[in-house]
Every structure is written in structure tokens, then in C-alpha cells.
Design a protein around this motif. Sequence first.
Motif, PDB file in Angstrom:
ATOM      1  N   ASP A   1       0.798  -1.216   0.000  1.00  0.00           N
ATOM      2  CA  ASP A   1       0.000   0.000   0.000  1.00  0.00           C
ATOM      3  C   ASP A   1       0.836   1.275   0.000  1.00  0.00           C
ATOM      4  OD1 ASP A   1       1.021  -0.342   2.545  1.00  0.00           O
ATOM      5  OD2 ASP A   1      -0.810   0.298   3.570  1.00  0.00           O
ATOM      6  N   ARG A   2       2.128   1.130  -0.218  1.00  0.00           N
ATOM      7  CA  ARG A   2       3.031   2.271  -0.152  1.00  0.00           C
ATOM      8  C   ARG A   2       3.866   2.341  -1.427  1.00  0.00           C
ATOM      9  NH1 ARG A   2       6.787   3.113   5.133  1.00  0.00           N
ATOM     10  NH2 ARG A   2       7.120   5.318   4.821  1.00  0.00           N
ATOM     11  N   PRO A   3       4.041   3.536  -2.008  1.00  0.00           N
ATOM     12  CA  PRO A   3       4.896   3.639  -3.199  1.00  0.00           C
ATOM     13  C   PRO A   3       6.312   3.152  -2.896  1.00  0.00           C
ATOM     14  CG  PRO A   3       3.641   5.658  -2.879  1.00  0.00           C
ATOM     15  CD  PRO A   3       3.430   4.810  -1.650  1.00  0.00           C
ATOM     16  N   LEU A   4       6.904   2.451  -3.848  1.00  0.00           N
ATOM     17  CA  LEU A   4       8.212   1.845  -3.650  1.00  0.00           C
ATOM     18  C   LEU A   4       9.276   2.882  -3.293  1.00  0.00           C
ATOM     19  CD1 LEU A   4       9.855  -0.760  -3.696  1.00  0.00           C
ATOM     20  CD2 LEU A   4      10.151  -0.440  -6.148  1.00  0.00           C
ATOM     21  N   ASP A   5       9.297   4.015  -3.999  1.00  0.00           N
ATOM     22  CA  ASP A   5      10.317   5.026  -3.712  1.00  0.00           C
ATOM     23  C   ASP A   5      10.165   5.587  -2.302  1.00  0.00           C
ATOM     24  OD1 ASP A   5       7.945   6.309  -4.439  1.00  0.00           O
ATOM     25  OD2 ASP A   5       8.961   7.946  -5.485  1.00  0.00           O
ATOM     26  N   GLU A   6       8.937   5.729  -1.856  1.00  0.00           N
ATOM     27  CA  GLU A   6       8.682   6.214  -0.498  1.00  0.00           C
ATOM     28  C   GLU A   6       9.173   5.189   0.533  1.00  0.00           C
ATOM     29  OE1 GLU A   6       4.616   6.725   1.862  1.00  0.00           O
ATOM     30  OE2 GLU A   6       4.767   8.134   0.178  1.00  0.00           O
ATOM     31  N   PHE A   7       8.897   3.916   0.287  1.00  0.00           N
ATOM     32  CA  PHE A   7       9.348   2.857   1.188  1.00  0.00           C
ATOM     33  C   PHE A   7      10.874   2.810   1.255  1.00  0.00           C
ATOM     34  CE2 PHE A   7      10.914  -1.528   1.567  1.00  0.00           C
ATOM     35  CZ  PHE A   7      10.560  -1.773   2.886  1.00  0.00           C
ATOM     36  N   LEU A   8      11.537   2.870   0.104  1.00  0.00           N
ATOM     37  CA  LEU A   8      12.998   2.820   0.084  1.00  0.00           C
ATOM     38  C   LEU A   8      13.611   3.974   0.869  1.00  0.00           C
ATOM     39  CD1 LEU A   8      13.728   1.703  -3.590  1.00  0.00           C
ATOM     40  CD2 LEU A   8      13.895   0.327  -1.502  1.00  0.00           C
ATOM     41  N   GLY A   9      12.930   5.109   0.903  1.00  0.00           N
ATOM     42  CA  GLY A   9      13.408   6.265   1.654  1.00  0.00           C
ATOM     43  C   GLY A   9      13.414   6.054   3.159  1.00  0.00           C
ATOM     44  N   THR A  10      12.791   4.992   3.634  1.00  0.00           N
ATOM     45  CA  THR A  10      12.726   4.723   5.079  1.00  0.00           C
ATOM     46  C   THR A  10      13.768   3.707   5.536  1.00  0.00           C
ATOM     47  OG1 THR A  10      11.143   2.887   4.896  1.00  0.00           O
ATOM     48  CG2 THR A  10      10.230   5.132   5.035  1.00  0.00           C
ATOM     49  N   ILE A  11      14.550   3.164   4.614  1.00  0.00           N
ATOM     50  CA  ILE A  11      15.465   2.072   4.938  1.00  0.00           C
ATOM     51  C   ILE A  11      16.818   2.599   5.385  1.00  0.00           C
ATOM     52  CG2 ILE A  11      16.736   0.101   3.985  1.00  0.00           C
ATOM     53  CD1 ILE A  11      14.395  -0.352   2.128  1.00  0.00           C
ATOM     54  N   ALA A  12      17.351   1.976   6.425  1.00  0.00           N
ATOM     55  CA  ALA A  12      18.732   2.203   6.861  1.00  0.00           C
ATOM     56  C   ALA A  12      19.321   0.830   7.143  1.00  0.00           C
ATOM     57  CB  ALA A  12      18.764   3.070   8.108  1.00  0.00           C
ATOM     58  N   TRP A  13      20.514   0.579   6.627  1.00  0.00           N
ATOM     59  CA  TRP A  13      21.133  -0.734   6.752  1.00  0.00           C
ATOM     60  C   TRP A  13      22.193  -0.726   7.845  1.00  0.00           C
ATOM     61  CZ3 TRP A  13      18.773  -4.446   4.145  1.00  0.00           C
ATOM     62  CH2 TRP A  13      18.097  -4.132   2.962  1.00  0.00           C
ATOM     63  N   PRO A  14      22.317  -1.828   8.584  1.00  0.00           N
ATOM     64  CA  PRO A  14      23.417  -1.932   9.552  1.00  0.00           C
ATOM     65  C   PRO A  14      24.755  -2.095   8.821  1.00  0.00           C
ATOM     66  CG  PRO A  14      22.146  -3.972   9.509  1.00  0.00           C
ATOM     67  CD  PRO A  14      21.435  -2.995   8.616  1.00  0.00           C
ATOM     68  N   ASP A  15      25.842  -1.852   9.521  1.00  0.00           N
ATOM     69  CA  ASP A  15      27.177  -1.923   8.919  1.00  0.00           C
ATOM     70  C   ASP A  15      27.503  -3.282   8.315  1.00  0.00           C
ATOM     71  OD1 ASP A  15      27.622   0.700   9.550  1.00  0.00           O
ATOM     72  OD2 ASP A  15      28.715   0.264  11.401  1.00  0.00           O
ATOM     73  N   ALA A  16      26.920  -4.352   8.835  1.00  0.00           N
ATOM     74  CA  ALA A  16      27.214  -5.699   8.339  1.00  0.00           C
ATOM     75  C   ALA A  16      26.682  -5.928   6.925  1.00  0.00           C
ATOM     76  CB  ALA A  16      26.628  -6.745   9.280  1.00  0.00           C
ATOM     77  N   VAL A  17      25.808  -5.068   6.454  1.00  0.00           N
ATOM     78  CA  VAL A  17      25.235  -5.217   5.116  1.00  0.00           C
ATOM     79  C   VAL A  17      26.136  -4.516   4.107  1.00  0.00           C
ATOM     80  CG1 VAL A  17      23.240  -4.666   3.651  1.00  0.00           C
ATOM     81  CG2 VAL A  17      22.895  -5.438   6.013  1.00  0.00           C
ATOM     82  N   ALA A  18      26.663  -5.290   3.160  1.00  0.00           N
ATOM     83  CA  ALA A  18      27.590  -4.770   2.148  1.00  0.00           C
ATOM     84  C   ALA A  18      26.863  -4.082   1.002  1.00  0.00           C
ATOM     85  CB  ALA A  18      28.449  -5.897   1.601  1.00  0.00           C
ATOM     86  N   GLY A  19      25.619  -4.460   0.780  1.00  0.00           N
ATOM     87  CA  GLY A  19      24.848  -3.907  -0.321  1.00  0.00           C
ATOM     88  C   GLY A  19      23.407  -4.359  -0.207  1.00  0.00           C
TER      89      GLY A  19
END
Length: 180
Positions: free
Chosen positions: A75-93
Motif C-alpha cells: 500500500d506504499r509507493p516503492l520510492d517512499e518505502f525505500l526512503g525509510t530504509i537504513a542498513w546496519p554496517d554488516a550489510v555490504a549492499g
Amino acid sequence: MSNTPMAANPLTRAVLEIDEYASGLGWDQPARLFALVDTTRLRAQEPLLAAQLGLEEESGNTGLTPVEQDEIPADRPLDEFLGTIAWPDAVAGCALTVERLMLPPSAENAVPDGLGERELAKWVAGHPDRQEVRMTVAVLRDGTRESALRLREKDSPTEVLTGPDLVPGLADALSATFEE
């Protein structure tokens, strides 16, 4: 994954693994988000998870391991959802696979002026030259990118197009998830 070329670089291999996984699920699937983690680091820091994923030392699997994340809200636009993501340091990509309708460049001039997002989507869906495509796009923290495109009408592992600049807008959006 069985059809993934071993000669490819780790990011290309990860993208092709995700494409193969998505292909096994069939078409008309929701978008899927993956964290990409260094396989060697995963084995060392999370041996139980590595074992669950079949990444034992003797498997020879090095490079990047895709780890699927929770479902993306429909129910949320993809670009809006991606704007809420923050990855921990262990994530390379990270990587995303998503299905879309695309038109050939020759249809660009035929797009009616003044269409809103919904009207444009409806117009594209009704266009006789539309193509259904599954896009898998991955980025690393250092800005490295890779993509895989699979057309529904040519749904075969040998017909997957790869390259770093196939879906630049989506790659930019994924790269932004690593900005502080």
C-alpha cells in the motif's frame, strides 16, 4: 543456485542468484528486497545462520549472500518505502527485484500529454507494444551497481540481460538507502 555463472564477479553472481530465485516463484509477484552480506563474514559472525543457508565452508561459496528481507508494503509507493530504509554496517549492499511494464523507446512520442501517474500506468498497460519485465537491481556501499532484466516473453536463464546501468533510477534509489 544452479544456473548462476561462476566466472562472474560477486555482485553479478548475487544479482543472477536473485533473478533465478524470483524466476522460480513465477510471474505476478510483489517486489522483494534483499540485503547483500559478505559470505565469509556471515560464516564467521553468524555460523548458525550460515549453516541454515547452506553456506558451510566446504561449499566454496564466497562473495555475497542475498538475504531476503520482510515483505515490502503493497500500500506504499516503492520510492517512499525505500526512503525509510537504513542498513546496519554488516550489510555490504542491497538488491531489489520488481516487475514492471515497459514500452520500447519508439512508443515514447505517443504518450499523451498531461497524464497522471495512474492514467499513465493504465495507458501503458493497454499499449500493444508493452513488455512485462522483471528487474533485479543491486548496489554496494561503494557505489558499484549491477542489474538483470528478464522479459516475460523470453523467460529463460539464457535470455537475461545484465549490466550496471540498465535501471539507473532504481539503482540511485537503492544507493540512497546507504546515505547517512
